[in-house]
Design an enzyme around this catalytic site. Structure first.
Site, PDB file in Angstrom:
ATOM      1  N   CYS A  26      43.175  54.983  23.852  1.00  0.00           N
ATOM      2  CA  CYS A  26      43.261  55.488  22.485  1.00  0.00           C
ATOM      3  C   CYS A  26      44.565  56.246  22.297  1.00  0.00           C
ATOM      4  O   CYS A  26      45.035  56.942  23.187  1.00  0.00           O
ATOM      5  CB  CYS A  26      42.115  56.430  22.093  1.00  0.00           C
ATOM      6  N   ARG A  48      48.039  51.806  23.869  1.00  0.00           N
ATOM      7  CA  ARG A  48      46.991  52.612  24.488  1.00  0.00           C
ATOM      8  C   ARG A  48      45.586  52.118  24.144  1.00  0.00           C
ATOM      9  O   ARG A  48      44.590  52.585  24.718  1.00  0.00           O
ATOM     10  CB  ARG A  48      47.109  54.068  24.039  1.00  0.00           C
ATOM     11  N   TRP A  98      40.542  52.366  21.821  1.00  0.00           N
ATOM     12  CA  TRP A  98      40.015  51.517  22.887  1.00  0.00           C
ATOM     13  C   TRP A  98      38.579  51.981  23.064  1.00  0.00           C
ATOM     14  O   TRP A  98      38.332  53.080  23.523  1.00  0.00           O
ATOM     15  CB  TRP A  98      40.830  51.726  24.170  1.00  0.00           C
ATOM     16  N   ASN A 147      40.786  61.206  21.688  1.00  0.00           N
ATOM     17  CA  ASN A 147      41.011  60.283  22.797  1.00  0.00           C
ATOM     18  C   ASN A 147      40.282  60.842  24.003  1.00  0.00           C
ATOM     19  O   ASN A 147      40.619  61.936  24.469  1.00  0.00           O
ATOM     20  CB  ASN A 147      42.523  60.178  23.077  1.00  0.00           C
ATOM     21  N   GLY A 148      39.284  60.141  24.499  1.00  0.00           N
ATOM     22  CA  GLY A 148      38.532  60.640  25.664  1.00  0.00           C
ATOM     23  C   GLY A 148      37.070  60.294  25.534  1.00  0.00           C
ATOM     24  O   GLY A 148      36.684  59.432  24.738  1.00  0.00           O
ATOM     25  N   GLU A 177      49.430  40.857  43.142  1.00  0.00           N
ATOM     26  CA  GLU A 177      50.054  41.255  41.879  1.00  0.00           C
ATOM     27  C   GLU A 177      50.292  40.033  40.970  1.00  0.00           C
ATOM     28  O   GLU A 177      50.078  40.099  39.762  1.00  0.00           O
ATOM     29  CB  GLU A 177      51.361  42.011  42.177  1.00  0.00           C
ATOM     30  N   LYS A 193      48.728  39.632  37.287  1.00  0.00           N
ATOM     31  CA  LYS A 193      49.564  39.388  36.105  1.00  0.00           C
ATOM     32  C   LYS A 193      49.029  38.211  35.313  1.00  0.00           C
ATOM     33  O   LYS A 193      48.921  38.263  34.105  1.00  0.00           O
ATOM     34  CB  LYS A 193      50.978  39.068  36.541  1.00  0.00           C
ATOM     35  N   GLU A 232      45.404  38.966  33.690  1.00  0.00           N
ATOM     36  CA  GLU A 232      45.290  39.962  32.617  1.00  0.00           C
ATOM     37  C   GLU A 232      45.929  39.509  31.312  1.00  0.00           C
ATOM     38  O   GLU A 232      45.501  39.929  30.249  1.00  0.00           O
ATOM     39  CB  GLU A 232      45.815  41.338  33.043  1.00  0.00           C
ATOM     40  N   HIS A 235      39.179  31.169  55.684  1.00  0.00           N
ATOM     41  CA  HIS A 235      37.896  31.858  55.860  1.00  0.00           C
ATOM     42  C   HIS A 235      37.061  31.839  54.584  1.00  0.00           C
ATOM     43  O   HIS A 235      36.201  32.691  54.394  1.00  0.00           O
ATOM     44  CB  HIS A 235      38.139  33.304  56.327  1.00  0.00           C
ATOM     45  N   LYS A 237      47.028  50.303  27.992  1.00  0.00           N
ATOM     46  CA  LYS A 237      48.103  50.622  28.929  1.00  0.00           C
ATOM     47  C   LYS A 237      47.764  51.812  29.812  1.00  0.00           C
ATOM     48  O   LYS A 237      48.076  51.855  30.982  1.00  0.00           O
ATOM     49  CB  LYS A 237      49.380  50.920  28.119  1.00  0.00           C
TER      50      LYS A 237
END
Ligand code: M6R
Length: 615
Positions: free
Chosen positions: A2, A27, A75, A101-102, A488, A492, A495, A511, A610
């Site tokens: 947020c 955000r 968010w 925000n929270g 990574e 990438k 997402e 395996h 983010k």
């Protein structure tokens, strides 16, 4: 998660708030809202969707050139993303407006009590509970807004950065923070409030970052007073001069921030080592390390805590620290570390890595480590962020603002910082020969040119992307230093393109994951010459004999893998330990192009944000 923006001053608030929300959209972006004070009343507009949707809706719903306003980009945590659950929220009387925000963890019992006292709720959010709690406190004893906010916050469990406005007292906004960031920009007869400084950098370069458990009454024509929420004691405000400029937070001709940030890597890696790496003199000088060199050299172990991409940078660092400085390293997900009663010794050094410096799990893990007596060193990008303040010492990555949700330049600059630390410790401990030490310094110094060279693989990456854009699965394999790069690369891709992808140490393939390989499965194999090349070649053979489609990242001039792979991307030669800084580049480009071709929102992928300021 947020983003919050507030303005109180002499300019029209609407454009400032809307532009600020656009800058903070990274955000969270599942709904947005704005409230303006028109001199008499509150004008509210909110909607599911992005800030551009809000802009369209609000331009029809509200028209005022009022000079006080607050906005929010969300968010979702409590309640689905819809118009009603969007912020701002008003209190039952309609006098108070809040953006938050929270998470208010104890909102349910508080809500029950408020319902018993006659309050009603329109949304499913914890935030609407908070604004009514403030109103309830305010009404009971006829309190001023600041006092009521303070008393209410002392009843709340959770995290918040809030702005509260009372239309009965329209010359102030009350702000407070615990666990979520909040910056106050100080202009001439005006104040800006935001989750970070980007919404106000063109208006002022003076900012105060509230610390946890602090609140302020932002009042026109009055000096800013900051108080502790718990005991009302006054805190000396520390005004910081911002180093950011407008250009840094704009797209600069690229279609997406992600691409801009990928292409910034040669320059920002230089910025990261500038003034620290002195290859000709054979020196590494980093203030945070010099001041604490004994703690590092005497450390029995280094524990790295981080999340997501930063955790992958930590894994690369594990290999580098152990090889260069011969210090045992463990790399932990911050979210696991904080909840598993970890063994933390006084002579452990904890390194916390975070681009945003706000990740809730990393922050909590740091606090836990500190409580147990460990020395905590931060590697952050955002200057003045919570983690950079919470740690005992640290080193900034100097990558500049990273706005694309997918982390790119943060990853390579984190590795650069960590490599410099490992080299400095190797020097102090004598664990590298002089010639190796000098060779690595020189290698690191020329890495930016090699990264620039690796960026020339863009066309090739795009060509391969066109072939595999409709794949439903991808496998990424690497060994040694390039195992974390495989993780990574897979992160990438998944997402931003929503294709399922997994990273594996190449030898682990047999395996289990080998069962997945058939002619439909693209397998990205990271196979630079300096690594465990022959072993990786054997793994490629294994994939080939099962008809997997091989995309190989190889060192320029490689012929052996070229004969086996379906597609090769060539990168410049480099020492094994430096190779992640190069091998990661074509993987970033590949996922970027696949996401663009699939018409995904590259900079703001679904469900993500983010800065993950909730656990
Ligand atoms: O700001 P941080 O580095 O602490 O963030 C950690 C992760 O949330 C972040 O790296 C995330 O995984 C990125 N979206 C990956 O691209």
């Amino acid at each position: 998660m947020c983003g919050i923006v507030g303005y109180i001053g002499h300019r029209e608030a609407y454009p400032i708030v809307i532009k600020g929300l656009k800058r903070l959209e990274y955000r969270g972006y599942d709904s947005a809202g704005i409230v303006l004070y028109d001199g008499k009343d509150l004008k509210l507009s909110k909607t599911k969707g992005k800030v551009s949707d809000l802009e369209e809706k609000s331009s029809k719903e509200i028209s005022t050139n009022g000079t006080i306003g607050m906005g929010h980009t969300r968010w979702a945590t409590h309640g689905v993303p819809n118009d009603v659950n969007s912020h701002p929220h008003l209190s039952n009387s309609g006098n108070l407006a809040i953006i938050h925000n929270g998470i208010i963890e104890n909102y349910e019992p508080l809500k029950k009590e408020l319902i018993n006292r006659g309050y009603t709720f329109k949304s499913d959010t914890d935030t609407e509970v908070l604004v009514n709690l403030i109103e309830d406190v305010q009404k009971k004893d006829n309190l001023k807004l600041g006092k009521a906010v303070q008393i209410a916050l002392n009843q709340v469990i959770g995290a918040y950065a809030i702005c509260v406005f009372d239309k009965q007292k329209p010359d102030e906004i009350v702000v407070a923070r615990l666990g979520s960031p909040l910056a106050i920009g100080i202009g001439k007869d005006e104040f800006f409030i935001a989750s970070d400084a980007t919404p106000f950098i063109e208006y002022t370069s003076n900012a105060i970052y509230l610390e946890d458990e602090e609140m302020a009454i932002v009042r026109l024509h009055k000096p800013l007073k900051i108080r502790k929420i718990k005991d009302d004691s006054l805190v000396d405000p520390y005004i910081q001069e911002l180093q950011m400029n407008l250009e840094q937070i704009e797209k600069g001709g690229y279609d997406h921030f992600m691409m801009k940030e990928i292409y910034e890597q040669p320059n920002v890696i230089k910025d990261t080592y500038r003034g620290r790496l002195h290859a000709n003199e054979g020196l590494i000088r980093m203030a945070g390390i010099e001041d604490n060199i004994d703690k590092f050299t005497n450390a029995k172990r280094i524990v790295i805590i981080a999340c997501g991409t930063s955790w992958h940078a930590g894994l690369v660092a594990e290999y580098i620290f152990e090889e260069f400085a011969r210090i045992p390293v463990e790399v932990e997900y911050a979210s696991e570390f904080r909840y598993r009663n970890p063994i933390i010794n006084k002579d452990d050094v904890i390194i916390a890595i975070s681009q945003s410096g706000e990740t809730a799990d990393t922050l909590a893990a740091i606090k836990l480590a500190k409580e147990n007596g460990a020395f905590v060193f931060g590697v952050c990008n955002v200057v003045g962020s919570s983690i950079s303040r919470e740690t005992h010492a640290g080193a900034y990555t100097h990558a500049g603002p990273e706005i694309g949700v997918a982390s790119t330049k943060a990853f390579t600059t984190q590795i650069t910082v960590l490599t410099m630390i490992a080299l400095r410790l190797a020097k102090a401990k004598g664990t590298l020969s002089n010639s190796d030490f000098h060779r690595y310094l020189q290698e690191l110094e020329i890495i930016p040119e090699k990264v620039a060279e690796a960026l020339k693989t863009n066309d090739k990456a795009k060509e391969i992307a066109a072939v595999f854009k409709d794949a439903t699965n991808f496998l990424y394999l690497g060994r040694g230093y390039n195992f974390p790069v495989a993780l990574e690369g897979a992160l990438k891709l998944k997402e931003i393109s929503y294709i399922h992808a997994e990273g594996y140490p190449a030898a682990e393939m047999k395996h289990g994951p080998i069962a997945l390989i058939d002619e439909q499965m693209p397998v990205v194999v990271i196979a630079p010459k300096q690594g465990h090349y022959d072993k990786v070649v054997s793994n490629i053979q294994e994939i080939k004999s099962r008809s997997g489609k091989i995309i190989a990242i190889v060192t320029k001039g490689d012929t052996q893998v070229r004969d086996l792979a379906d597609y090769v991307i060539e990168i410049p030669d480099a020492a094994d330990a430096m190779s992640p800084l190069l091998t990661t580049i074509p993987l970033q480009l590949l996922s970027y192009h696949i996401a663009v071709m699939r018409e995904c929102n590259v900079d703001q992928p679904r469900n993500l944000a983010k800065s993950v300021t909730v656990e």
